[in-house]
Design an enzyme around this catalytic site. Structure first.
Site, PDB file in Angstrom:
ATOM      1  N   PRO A  11       3.396   0.965 -14.533  1.00 21.92           N
ATOM      2  CG  PRO A  11       3.546   1.605 -16.776  1.00 21.92           C
ATOM      3  CD  PRO A  11       2.863   0.645 -15.856  1.00 21.92           C
ATOM      4  CD  GLU A  41      -5.649 -15.820 -11.869  1.00 22.80           C
ATOM      5  OE1 GLU A  41      -6.881 -15.801 -11.866  1.00 22.80           O
ATOM      6  OE2 GLU A  41      -4.963 -16.851 -12.013  1.00 22.80           O
ATOM      7  CG  ASP A  70      -5.244  -4.482  -5.012  1.00 20.56           C
ATOM      8  OD1 ASP A  70      -4.796  -4.813  -6.124  1.00 20.56           O
ATOM      9  OD2 ASP A  70      -6.468  -4.469  -4.765  1.00 20.56           O
ATOM     10  CG  PHE A 152      -1.468   5.892 -13.297  1.00 25.18           C
ATOM     11  CD1 PHE A 152      -0.798   6.531 -12.275  1.00 25.18           C
ATOM     12  CD2 PHE A 152      -2.207   4.747 -12.991  1.00 25.18           C
ATOM     13  CE1 PHE A 152      -0.849   6.047 -10.971  1.00 25.18           C
ATOM     14  CE2 PHE A 152      -2.262   4.242 -11.693  1.00 25.18           C
ATOM     15  CZ  PHE A 152      -1.579   4.908 -10.685  1.00 25.18           C
TER      16      PHE A 152
END
Ligand code: IMP
Length: 210
Positions: A11, A41, A70, A152
């Protein structure tokens, strides 16, 4: 309006990507927005491989123009660790992962606590089956303790050289101007904002996967 899917369940990432891309002429959708439930995965050996894996797998299934991202934190004194393992190097919460890093660096002085965040974004176009990647990084230090509650993941212990404070102390708009993710997304934006139609553009410059 064309749709652009963000292939992540994080999020924090969704919030940042939506904010950074708010001025493009695409309707931005998250996996939750379209009710996509599967998990991809992360079996790649680099940020790039994982970003491409996420974008291609989900873009092919949904038939939407899709971005995969990523990212990770690289700590010089730990030979770049945790890098692509940033999300999963220790079982437990983000707090447990921060504790593990602080513990590993407990005897390391400030000037040797250099680190950087890296991000790779992959854009997959289901019309042309082509994929293109964009990268970004930002430099900083790992603090001795958590400072600030914003952001975060590792943001409370990442002191940004650009901002002169931790990402945990930064407002969203400050982080989203200079972060690794913002820098990668800025490169992506140049492609998305091009006057040439996206399919034509990709036909000219993107690497085909088939
Ligand atoms: P992944 O890209 O899903 O493998 O996860 C990357 C991990 O790196 C995240 O779960 C965070 O732990 C960390 N990370 C990447 N970017 C950031 C950031 O901007 N702030 C804080 N942590 C981040």
């Amino acid at each position: 309006m064309r749709q652009l899917l963000i292939a992540t369940r994080n999020p924090g990432k969704v919030r940042e990507i939506k904010d950074i891309l708010q001025d493009i002429s695409y309707e931005i959708k998250s996996l939750d927005d379209i009710g996509y439930k599967e998990n991809v995965e992360e079996t790649g050996k680099s940020y790039e491989e994982n970003a491409i894996l996420k974008a291609k797998t989900i873009g092919k299934e949904t038939n939407l123009l899709t971005i995969g991202e990523d990212s990770g934190l690289e700590i010089d004194m730990l030979e770049g660790w945790p890098a692509i393992h940033s999300a999963r190097h220790t079982l437990g919460t983000d707090d447990d992962k921060i504790d593990k890093i602080l513990e590993k660096l407990s005897s390391v002085p400030r000037e040797k606590r250099t680190a950087r965040y890296k991000s790779v974004i992959a854009l997959y176009d289901p019309v042309s089956h082509k994929v293109q990647t964009f990268d970004g990084s930002c430099e900083g230090y790992i603090t001795e303790k958590r400072i600030g509650k914003n952001g975060f993941g590792y943001d409370p212990i990442f002191w940004s050289k650009d901002l002169g404070k931790t990402f945990g102390q930064a407002e969203d708009r400050e982080k989203n101007r200079i972060s690794h993710r913002a820098r990668a997304l800025l490169k992506l934006k140049k492609i998305l904002n091009t006057k040439v139609s996206i399919e034509n553009h990709f036909g000219g410059v993107m690497n085909s996967d088939e």
